[in-house]
Design an enzyme around this catalytic site. Structure first.
Site, PDB file in Angstrom:
ATOM      1  N   LYS A  66       1.015  -1.200   0.132  1.00 31.94           N
ATOM      2  CA  LYS A  66      -0.114  -0.101  -0.020  1.00 31.94           C
ATOM      3  C   LYS A  66       0.942   1.229  -0.034  1.00 31.94           C
ATOM      4  O   LYS A  66       1.846   1.380   0.950  1.00 31.94           O
ATOM      5  CB  LYS A  66      -1.034   0.119   1.142  1.00 31.94           C
ATOM      6  N   GLY A 291      -3.592  -0.955  18.011  1.00 31.03           N
ATOM      7  CA  GLY A 291      -3.829  -1.045  16.428  1.00 31.03           C
ATOM      8  C   GLY A 291      -3.166  -0.179  15.496  1.00 31.03           C
ATOM      9  O   GLY A 291      -3.248   0.954  15.594  1.00 31.03           O
TER      10      GLY A 291
HETATM   11  P1  NAD Z   1      -8.927  13.334  10.637  1.00 28.04           P
HETATM   12  O1  NAD Z   1      -8.148  14.181  10.525  1.00 28.04           O
HETATM   13  O2  NAD Z   1     -10.095  13.019  10.120  1.00 28.04           O
HETATM   14  O3  NAD Z   1      -9.358  13.362  12.321  1.00 28.04           O
HETATM   15  C1  NAD Z   1      -8.343  13.494  13.338  1.00 28.04           C
HETATM   16  C2  NAD Z   1      -8.887  13.535  14.760  1.00 28.04           C
HETATM   17  O4  NAD Z   1      -7.955  13.574  15.542  1.00 28.04           O
HETATM   18  C3  NAD Z   1     -10.019  14.398  14.915  1.00 28.04           C
HETATM   19  O5  NAD Z   1     -11.017  14.002  15.693  1.00 28.04           O
HETATM   20  C4  NAD Z   1      -9.356  15.680  15.510  1.00 28.04           C
HETATM   21  O6  NAD Z   1     -10.253  16.543  16.480  1.00 28.04           O
HETATM   22  C5  NAD Z   1      -8.311  15.000  16.418  1.00 28.04           C
HETATM   23  N1  NAD Z   1      -7.249  15.781  16.701  1.00 28.04           N
HETATM   24  C6  NAD Z   1      -6.362  16.302  16.066  1.00 28.04           C
HETATM   25  N2  NAD Z   1      -5.433  16.778  16.486  1.00 28.04           N
HETATM   26  C7  NAD Z   1      -5.457  16.403  18.069  1.00 28.04           C
HETATM   27  C8  NAD Z   1      -4.706  16.512  19.041  1.00 28.04           C
HETATM   28  N3  NAD Z   1      -3.419  17.362  18.928  1.00 28.04           N
HETATM   29  N4  NAD Z   1      -5.035  15.982  20.023  1.00 28.04           N
HETATM   30  C9  NAD Z   1      -6.426  15.238  20.289  1.00 28.04           C
HETATM   31  N5  NAD Z   1      -7.081  14.891  19.177  1.00 28.04           N
HETATM   32  C10 NAD Z   1      -6.862  15.709  18.017  1.00 28.04           C
HETATM   33  O7  NAD Z   1      -8.096  11.692  10.928  1.00 28.04           O
HETATM   34  P2  NAD Z   1      -8.756  10.341  10.683  1.00 28.04           P
HETATM   35  O8  NAD Z   1      -8.656   9.829   9.261  1.00 28.04           O
HETATM   36  O9  NAD Z   1     -10.150  10.059  11.370  1.00 28.04           O
HETATM   37  O10 NAD Z   1      -7.407   9.501  11.265  1.00 28.04           O
HETATM   38  C11 NAD Z   1      -7.266   9.674  12.865  1.00 28.04           C
HETATM   39  C12 NAD Z   1      -6.099   8.946  13.111  1.00 28.04           C
HETATM   40  O11 NAD Z   1      -6.008   7.327  12.881  1.00 28.04           O
HETATM   41  C13 NAD Z   1      -4.815   9.550  12.406  1.00 28.04           C
HETATM   42  O12 NAD Z   1      -3.673   9.764  13.426  1.00 28.04           O
HETATM   43  C14 NAD Z   1      -4.510   8.524  11.387  1.00 28.04           C
HETATM   44  O13 NAD Z   1      -3.124   8.321  11.152  1.00 28.04           O
HETATM   45  C15 NAD Z   1      -4.775   7.257  12.229  1.00 28.04           C
HETATM   46  N6  NAD Z   1      -5.297   6.188  11.362  1.00 28.04           N
HETATM   47  C16 NAD Z   1      -4.496   4.922  11.993  1.00 28.04           C
HETATM   48  C17 NAD Z   1      -4.961   3.748  11.138  1.00 28.04           C
HETATM   49  C18 NAD Z   1      -4.551   2.383  11.737  1.00 28.04           C
HETATM   50  O14 NAD Z   1      -4.243   1.286  11.282  1.00 28.04           O
HETATM   51  N7  NAD Z   1      -4.130   2.334  13.199  1.00 28.04           N
HETATM   52  C19 NAD Z   1      -5.520   3.759   9.857  1.00 28.04           C
HETATM   53  C20 NAD Z   1      -6.029   5.139   9.448  1.00 28.04           C
HETATM   54  C21 NAD Z   1      -5.506   6.142  10.286  1.00 28.04           C
END
Ligand code: NAD
Length: 320
Positions: A66, A291
């Protein structure tokens, strides 16, 4: 080579498909039949991140990568900030088999992983779901959790409270009462907590979490990110998708650095799925699923999308 465009993924792969594919590949990893290669993740400047996650599932004959990342300027252009594409190759010849749009698949496979952890690790009597975060992924997380357990209500917190009503609308669609709460209330009321934010500092502190809680920490997928205090991992039983990623780019990186947790203390969720390792021992222990998001999740759901697209004549064939 076939192309399965992003716009067709929603009609090809359901949350139930993603759940089954991720469950199968986590089990294959635990049996040593499938493995992920080291992750490449580079900063391009201006907040842009770019990288590769790749791996092979020998049992399922799936090899691929990916590629993609985070491009913060996209939202202004009407595009998703997170962009990814999955490339599948023939594991015997290395010939490209397909390019599959990876954006919706990423959300589905990530939500499937936390739902699997909830199904296998949350207390049998868990009734209140807590969500920390309200961005793009949060709605997928809520829907997937509600598929595996019967919750009575949802409590949620987000750094940006104006984003919560959108998550509340998803809860309403699922018939679940929804309440925006403080972190203290969330910790004291929720039996299961999903964290899905892009935070670089602990949001949930040790004192917020009561015994018996299951946490699915899904936001931390990069060195430096953090959603929960390291001390919580120090007193919890910790599970993950892959131990190598958990200690380097996952939530466990901080507890390991602080000497509160060792890699050997972390159990792959796949081993619980196969029955090789026990899940929750007793109702009042804290369980955490770290995760981190592994390549094999992406490849597993992309392989489902490809085979469905081939069955339905949707895949676009191109000569290579
Ligand atoms: P998004 O940008 O749509 O949302 C971000 C979220 O984090 C929002 O709720 C925002 O209010 C909050 N946020 C931003 N800055 C913050 C801070 N300093 N403190 C607390 N909250 C904060 O992002 P998304 O697509 O919903 O992704 C969320 C997270 O999940 C990202 O970090 C992304 O990299 C991660 N992610 C992980 C996986 C995995 O497999 N583990 C997969 C996809 C995304």
């Amino acid at each position: 080579m076939k192309i399965v465009p992003e716009a067709r993924i929603a009609e090809l792969v359901t949350p139930a498909d993603a759940y089954a594919a991720v469950e199968q590949v986590f089990a294959a990893m635990a049996r040593g039949e499938a493995g992920n290669f080291p992750v490449v993740r580079e900063a391009l400047g201006g907040g842009r991140l770019y990288g590769f996650k790749s791996g092979i599932d020998r049992a399922g004959a799936v090899l691929g990568v990916k590629a993609g990342g985070y491009f913060p300027g996209n939202a202004e252009r009407g595009m998703t900030n997170h962009q990814s594409s999955v490339f599948l190759f023939d594991p015997d010849t290395g010939q490209p088999r397909a390019m599959v749009g990876g954006n919706l698949l990423t959300a589905l496979r990530t939500a499937a992983a936390s739902a699997l952890s909830i199904a296998h690790l949350a207390r049998a009597d868990a009734r209140v779901l807590g969500i920390v975060g309200a961005g793009h992924q949060a709605a997928f997380q809520l829907r997937a959790a509600a598929r595996v357990r019967t919750f009575d209500r949802v409590v949620a917190w987000n750094l940006h409270p104006d984003m919560l009503p959108r998550l509340g609308a998803v809860a309403a669609e699922l018939g679940l009462p929804f309440q925006a709460v403080s972190l203290e209330e969330l910790g004291s009321e929720a039996d299961v907590i999903i964290t899905i934010t892009s935070s670089f500092a602990a949001i949930l502190e040790d004192g917020h979490i009561r015994r018996g809680t299951h946490l699915a920490c899904m936001g931390t997928d990069t060195a430096g990110k953090q959603e929960v205090a390291a001390a919580i991992l120090g007193r919890a039983r910790v599970f993950t998708d892959e131990v190598a990623q958990s200690v380097s780019i996952g939530e466990a990186q901080h507890a390991v650095a602080a000497g509160l947790l060792a890699a050997a203390d972390i159990t792959p969720l796949g081993a619980v799925i196969t029955g090789a390792q026990p899940g929750r021992h007793v109702p009042d222990e804290i369980t955490i699923f770290d995760g981190t998001g592994v390549a094999l999740q992406d490849l597993a759901v992309a392989a489902v999308a490809l085979s469905r697209a081939e069955e339905r004549g949707i895949a676009v064939e191109v000569a290579v």
